[in-house]
Each structure stands twice: as C-alpha cells, then as structure tokens.
Design a protein around this motif. Sequence first.
Motif, PDB file in Angstrom:
ATOM      1  N   ASP A  79      -1.391  -5.330   1.663  1.00 57.55           N
ATOM      2  CA  ASP A  79      -2.796  -5.690   1.537  1.00 57.55           C
ATOM      3  C   ASP A  79      -2.934  -6.668   0.380  1.00 57.55           C
ATOM      4  OD1 ASP A  79      -5.762  -3.629   2.013  1.00 57.55           O
ATOM      5  OD2 ASP A  79      -5.486  -5.800   2.041  1.00 57.55           O
ATOM      6  N   GLN A 132       3.666  -4.454   8.783  1.00 54.31           N
ATOM      7  CA  GLN A 132       2.458  -3.990   9.466  1.00 54.31           C
ATOM      8  C   GLN A 132       1.859  -2.777   8.791  1.00 54.31           C
ATOM      9  OE1 GLN A 132       0.680  -5.196  11.948  1.00 54.31           O
ATOM     10  NE2 GLN A 132       2.020  -6.974  12.093  1.00 54.31           N
ATOM     11  N   GLY A 133       0.576  -2.907   8.437  1.00 52.13           N
ATOM     12  CA  GLY A 133      -0.108  -1.760   7.866  1.00 52.13           C
ATOM     13  C   GLY A 133       0.349  -1.381   6.471  1.00 52.13           C
ATOM     14  N   ARG A 134       1.321  -2.115   5.933  1.00 46.94           N
ATOM     15  CA  ARG A 134       1.848  -1.704   4.630  1.00 46.94           C
ATOM     16  C   ARG A 134       1.404  -2.620   3.505  1.00 46.94           C
ATOM     17  NH1 ARG A 134       7.008  -0.939   7.457  1.00 46.94           N
ATOM     18  NH2 ARG A 134       7.097   1.262   8.039  1.00 46.94           N
ATOM     19  N   SER A 190       1.152 -10.924   7.304  1.00 47.46           N
ATOM     20  CA  SER A 190       0.423  -9.877   8.007  1.00 47.46           C
ATOM     21  C   SER A 190       0.959  -9.712   9.422  1.00 47.46           C
ATOM     22  CB  SER A 190      -1.070 -10.195   8.051  1.00 47.46           C
ATOM     23  OG  SER A 190      -1.262 -11.438   8.686  1.00 47.46           O
ATOM     24  N   LYS A 196       0.838  -1.208   0.000  1.00 47.05           N
ATOM     25  CA  LYS A 196       0.000   0.000   0.000  1.00 47.05           C
ATOM     26  C   LYS A 196       0.865   1.246   0.000  1.00 47.05           C
ATOM     27  CE  LYS A 196      -2.673  -0.563   3.577  1.00 47.05           C
ATOM     28  NZ  LYS A 196      -3.775  -0.751   4.538  1.00 47.05           N
ATOM     29  N   ASP A 197       1.919   1.184   0.848  1.00 50.12           N
ATOM     30  CA  ASP A 197       2.723   2.398   1.026  1.00 50.12           C
ATOM     31  C   ASP A 197       3.382   2.830  -0.288  1.00 50.12           C
ATOM     32  OD1 ASP A 197       5.678   0.825   2.490  1.00 50.12           O
ATOM     33  OD2 ASP A 197       4.126   0.023   1.183  1.00 50.12           O
TER      34      ASP A 197
END
Lengths: 305, 450, 281
Positions: free
Chosen positions: B313, B309-311, B303, B175-176
Amino acid sequence: MERVEASTKKRVVGGRRQGQASSLFPWLLVLPAVLLVVLVTFFPILQAINLSFHQTNYLRQGRFVGLQHYLSFFADPLSRQNLKNSFAFTFGSLAFSLPLALGLALLLNRPFPGRAMFRTILIVPWVVSQLLTALLWRWLDSPPFGPLAYILGLLTSSRVDILGTPDTALGGVILANVWRTFPYAMILTLAALQTIPNELYEAARIDGAGRWNLFRYVTFPMIQNTFLIATIILSIHYFNMIELPLILTGGGPVNRTELLGLRVYREAFVLFKFGFGSAVAMIMFAVNIVVSLAYIRILRAESRY
Amino acid sequence: MKRPSRKSLRDGKPITRRETLKRIGGTAVGLMGILRARQAPAAAGRVTIRYWTWQNSADTKNPRAQAQAQFLGAFRKANPDIELIEEVVPWQQIFHQLLQAAAANKAPDVSKQLDRFVRPLADAGAILPLDEFTSSWSPERRNDYVYAWDDTAFDGRKFAFRHAVRPVNIMYYRKDLYEAAGFKTPPKTAKELTEMSKAVTKGNIIGYIEPFSKSDLLAKFILIAPPMYWTLGSDLTAPKTSKATFHLEAGQKIFQWYQDMVYVHKVCPVGQASMDSDTVNNMFMSGTLAATMDHTSKWAEWSRKEALQGRVDTDWLPNFANEPKPTPANTAGGWTVVMPNGAKKEAAWKLIEFLQSNESELIDAKMGGELPTRKSTLKDPFFQAPEAKRMTGWLTYMSANPHPATSLKIKKLEVLIDVLADAAQQIIANKSEVKSTLAVAAQKYDAQIS
Amino acid sequence: MTHRRDVHAWLRLIGLYVTLLSASIFALAPIYWVINTSLKEERQNISFPPRWWPDPITLEQYVNVLTGSSIPRNYLNSTLLAIGTVVLVLVLGIHAGYAAARFEFRGKKPLLFILLATVMVPGIVTLIPVYIMAVQFGLHDTHLVLILVFAAWQTPTVVWLLQAFFENIPRELDEAALIDGCSRLGAFYRIVLPLSQPGLAAAAILVTVWVWNEFIIALNLTASNATRPLTVGLFFFVSESGIQWGKMAAAAGAALVPIIVFFAFLQRRFIQGLTAGATKG
C-alpha cells in the motif's frame, strides 16, 4: 670480379637492390600503420596535455590555468585513496593470478587424459569481456539472491555483502579480476614450459634432483623471461583498468574501489570536467611510463643471461 | 634461368590470402551498404525523427511501456508523414548520453529526460528553447497545466514540458510485514518510521533502506531530500545564490537520522551506502524490505505484481520534523520532453505537442497509471471513477501541500549528487562526523558552481 | 618399493584431477550461473534460497531479448566493427610487420619503439581528446571512427606478432623469388604471406575478440542504435531491465555464447596469437 662480388653483396644484404632509393621502400610500408597510431594515440596525448592546463566548461576550453588541476589533484584526499586503491588492486591481483597461473600451467604441462579439455575450460574466462565479467560477478556477489553471497552467508550465518562493505569491496573486485585474467598468464607460462626439452629434466633427474630442485634449477630459469613478460603486461593492464571496477562497484563504497582510471573517467565523462580529467589522466600516464621503464631495465638485465 | 610461370605460382596457395582479404573487405562494404540502405531517408515527403526514451515499447510486462506503445502508435497514426524512430536509452545514462550526443551534433530530435536534469542541459546548450512554438498560445492554454509554467523555464525561456506529474514523496510499505509486527497504520513521522522499522527488522527482513550508490544518480534520495529539507524549513541549495545549504542544521538532522538508523537503531545495513534503487526495489518485492520511498509511477507496475497482491500500500513521506502535518509535495522527479537539436523542429514539436495532448495523457493515465499534466485532461470521466481514486488522491495532496519546485533549479545537479553521495557514504559506511563531512561536501559543491 | 611408488602415482593423479576440477569449477561457475538464471522463469529468480538449476527450462527470456530490444542490431554492428577492424589492422600490419622483419633502415628502432610504446598509454588518456576530435570532424557516432580507433589500438600488437611470424620464414624463400624476377612486394604477397597464414589467423582472432569485447570507447563515441555494438547494447539493456534478472541474464548469455563458441573452435590459433613473441628467447 669486383662487380660480381658487389652484386652478390647487394643481394645478400637484402633491400638494397636499387641503392639509395630502396631505403624509402620499408618506410612506405611502415608509414600507414605509424600514421594511424600517431593520429589516434600520440596526437591526442599532446591535446590531453594541453587540455590539462586549461579550465573547461562542458566541451568548451576556457582560460589557461597552468598546473592548477595537478595541484588540486594532489591536494584532494580522495586522490591518495585512488592511488592506494590502484596499487592495492594491482599487487593484490598479481598476488593471486600469478601463482594460480603458474600452478595450473605446471599441472597442464605433462600429457594426461582430458588435458585438452581442461586447458580449454581454463582459458574461457579470458574471452569474456570486462563488462560481462563485472555483471556476472555483481550478480554472484549481491545478497541475498547471489549464490556466492548466499554460500558465504551460510558459512558465517550473517548477511555477507562483499561489494557493499568498504573493507571487502576491493577484494571482491580483485576476485573478479583474477578470474578473468589468470588464463593469460597461464597460457603464456604453459607455452614457455612446453619449449623446455625433456633432456634437461632427464639430465637433472639423473643427477639426483628432487621435484623442488627440478623446478628451481631447470623449470623456472627457462620460463623466467616469459613469466616476467606476463607479469609486466598484466600489471600494466591492472593498473589501467576501468571497465571492470566501473560496472562492478562504480568506485564505491565510499570510494574504496575507485581506481585511478575510474577517477579520470568520472571526472571527465560523468562530471564533464575535461580539463581536470585530462590532468589526472596525465598523472596515470606518468606512472605507466615510470613503471614501464623500470620493467624494461629488468628485462634487459634478465636477458643478459 | 627458368622462371616459374605465373600459372604454376597460382596453382599453389599464393594468391588466395590476398583474395580472402579482399573478399572479407568486400563483404564488409556490402554489409555497410545494406545498413545504409536500411537507414535511407524516409520516402519522399516523410520526415524521420528520433525519440529517446527509457521505456521499451516491446516490454509487455511493464504497464508504462505498454502505455507508451499505445500513445506513440496513436501519434504515428495521426501523423503519417512523420516516421518516428524510438531508441531506448536507460534512465541512468540518458542525461550523459544526451550531453555527449548534443555536443557532437548527433542528438535525437526529441528526448525524454528526468526533469531535474533539464537545467544542466539548458546550461550546457544541449537543448533548444520552445518559445517560438508557444508564443502564439492563449493565456488559458498556458494555464492549463497542473504545475507552474516556470517550473521548466529558465531565464524566462521555456525548455521542456512535463510528460507526467508525480508527487514523488510516496512511501510504499508492506502491509503484511507491518501487521505481523502489530501495526495497523503506516508511520506518519520520522519517529514512527524508526520505531516501526525497528520492530519489523529481524532475521531476513529489514525495516528500511536508503540506497546511496552513485551509479543511479541517487535516484531515490534526490526525490525525498527536497521535501525532507522543506519540512524542516530549509532546502538543498539557496534559490537566489544557488549555493549549498544542504549542510546546515536541517541537513545535519537528516543525515544524523540516517547514521543513527544504522548504528543506533540497527535497522539499516551499512551496505546501503553502495546499494542502488533497483536492489532496494528488488528486496521490497521479494518481502525482505518493509518500506521504501519512491515516486507514484511505480504503483501501476507494483500493484499488478502477483507477489505483491494485497500486500502493498502507499502513504506519504513521514514528517521529518515529527509534526502531525503532511510533508510538502515534491512534484519534481517527473519526466519531461526536450528538443535537443534544431534539424527537424516542426516534426519534433509535433511529437512534443502530442505527448501533452489530452488523448495521449489519457492513455498514459489509464494504462500506465501516470498523472496527467493538464487540467483539461482531468475533466475526463475516467478521473471520477473509483479506480482513479488513488490517482486523484495524489493530485489533491499536491494541491493541498504545494511548494515551489526549487529542486528543478539546482545548478550543476550532477555535481551536487556526486558530493552528496560521497558525504552520505562516508557518514553511513565510515561513521564519520556528520557536521564536518557535510561542510566539506558543501565547499566542494560551491567551488564548482562559481 | 614399487607398490609405494604406485600408490604415490595414483594419489598424485587424483590430486591432479581434483585440483583441475576445482579450478574448472572456478572458471565456469559464473557462466553457469548466468545460463541458469536465463533459462528460469522470472519469479524463480527472486526466490530465496537461490535455485541451482532451472526447472522448468524456458526460452522465453531469450525470445524476449532477441525480439524486443536493439540487441540484434547491436550484434550486426559488432560484427561489422570486427570485420572492418580486422581488415584495416591486417592491411596495415602485414606491411609494417614485413618491413620490420626483413629490412634494416634508418629510424627503424625509434619507429618501432613508438609503435610499441602505445602499450604504455592507458586508453583513458586518449579517450577525452579522441572524443573531442571525433566531434570536431563530424565523425562521432559513425562506424568509421570506431574502426579507426580500434585499429589504432590493435595495430602495434599485430605488427609485433606478425614481425615474429615473418622472421620465422627463411629469407632464402624471398631471395629465390627475387632471383626469379618478382618485385620485392611480389615476393611478399606470393611467397611469404601465404606461409604466414597461421600468424594472420591468430592476429585476426585476437583482434576480433578484442573488438567484440570493447566497451568504453564505444560507449562514448556512439549515440544511436545504428552504431552501438553489442557491449553497449548489453549494458543499456541490463540498466533498463532494472531488476528483471532473467532478462538481464538472457542478454548476457546472448553476448557470451557466441564469443565462447568462437573461441572454442579457434582456440589453437588464439593461443598462438597470445603467445607469439612472448616466448622469444
């Protein structure tokens, strides 16, 4: 008188203390070794030849197909690539490992503080297995985390993938190979160098020989034979090598590092074509025989000195 | 003449050499004795079975391995009369090792396998059909699976059971990296994938890579290739004749796309021809790769990784026909359990049965993030919870976009992989002409399956 | 004049050390890198640029490898195989080598030629039929079959080596023992063999190193952890570890360190083994 002479003769010649029966004795000593070797090496060769003339399906031997496997091997353009790779690999590795070995052996010949330590360090690569060598160099070469790839990347300010680029991949394999095998030639050469008596050097120096001439006319002729033996052993070793390229590149990219031995392994143990694999193995064997015979002739010629 | 007495001979070094050899030999025999004792048949009444798997139960960092440790532990508890020995064989080797071992009658009693290799194993006679155990099942029991019974049956005989179900055409993306290039949503078509990858590729970062090394048996490509072909209305091989169809129009489009990604759009590196999936996954994790296709089982592990983390998907494989439709789900690429030899059939079957039990599948789902194979398992409240949302989403996609699992029926898959890898490497590294290269590969494949 | 020669000598000495140092770095760099990687924490291994030394040093990867894998069992197997092979090769080799060194008999030349000719045979040629034979005789996946195959491959070299050593021992010693009433074999075991200890040691070391490092025969002739040697165990472990560099490096380190230590202690004999015979004439 005659009897005494006869018995003395018997003792001197050795091995004939009991007349005819004793010629059996050395045979018995040699037989177990020969039997094992014949069972595990020669007998299987005959089987391999037989397999190469048959169609196979996984482990089952099928119908007789004569020279079909051999013909399809030569018809396959990949085979030319395999042969090219094997010869390029062999000569390329020799071209680097022999001079390196010779040079280092010459340096290590004369005593100086720390010589034993250097000698030990320089032999270490030889005790590392081909598998480990392949793993080590794969890690060194793989961008972007491998240190070698990183350094080369800095020098060329681009992403350097030695083992992934078709034109440089074989070079990468040669590098790993030279790393592991140069100590063998170095040790042999060094041992031979150490047998040269100092008087020879002294005599030559008194006659006014410079360093190069010393090497050319004194050193090299004395180690020639050993150097030749090292070359022979290494070249056969290189030509037949499987493990190092198998683990290092798997034969890629685009089959540029698939040596002949790798081809045999892949056809037989990955694709389970034992018949075809045996045929290619026979071709490898044939090259070995030809090369070895050539070497034996050279050795005989050289030792007539 | 004076004879040296035996004593004086022994005083010197003489006999010691032989004795040393004898001593070494004795030690060796002794060690082997110890080994054999360790391997002695289990205590009276206990049956020992060997199970081949590529997950190492001792690996505490891998959630799937931890799940395995748990459900195998549950099996042991429920079956005190069976001694289960696990052996770890890497997934890249497990097919070949099983073939070799089966040929030598030294195969394990149960083995995990990649489901695409079940057919070659069955053809080689390396595994046994399981019908004698399933013949007594009721129709409800037979239909309790989310996949078709025939997926793992050949010529009417059932050879394997899925150990988990994975709709494999998932796209993992950073995502980042996409957001930094100005994209809020992941690519949905091949065109979008190309555009977005181009935008993201700069400096160290690469937009997309497809590995084509033979050493891991085209692990990634063989998962997404079938759905890519299906979207274009084709397939890798013809289902009836088993002959190659991968070289026809659909295949040419696909491989031309790969070639263009290297030479026209300058996204993929030439070196991808010899990369393996581990390398690519490594790059993805370290932030130098923006997207990669893989199966759903990776999610549990990735995940949870700190660095991701959070990056990261997931989304679905982009549509290669450039239509705004989802790609058919490829449920193959999961793994199955097979029974290689018949020595301890009953005990082996117990393990196979247990691995499909609701209990075992629930553990695998909760800890390992694996989708269960049985509808009855799905009835568990766990699958209604929000944490299972992603997983149930995959299942919904699967049932909404079904396709017969033709990739499981490919003959001599190892040969197909070999010729495809060769062709791909030439197309990518040598920039060879797509149509003719694929035609040659098709010929090679056809010649070997007849 | 002397001054210039001194400077020359100094420069040559510096050149010598620089060259040898570079060569040593070349020889040790890969090994250093593996040890470096194995002592780092996992996340440091995917850092870019690469870290040149571990900070902090941690042994967790080694603990991981030695407790959570089959590697300890593989160690045991390799040790067994090495011992078994050395014993078999020496037993066969000393007798054959002695016969070759001391006797002339009909068929000696062709027999020895057969023995040495195996050097010309690439291993892969016989691997396929040997695998099939092992399967047919039910010997697949046993220690025995590996020892037999390994011994067959090493015997010719060892015979050649031992022949050279035995030839170096003067026949008069044999003769003296014979005169004193020993049998032929007795003379061998009691007189010649003990004096060839350096040769035996060299042969044993060479065979041990070869067996320890052997991979491809073992890969295809074993099917369970009970028989797999360290090389195959390492290969599997690395394949299974995927991208966990630290783990892989620790496994490699665990395989590397013993053999290097073994070599460092026994290098003199090792070198003797390598060079025997090759420096003849």
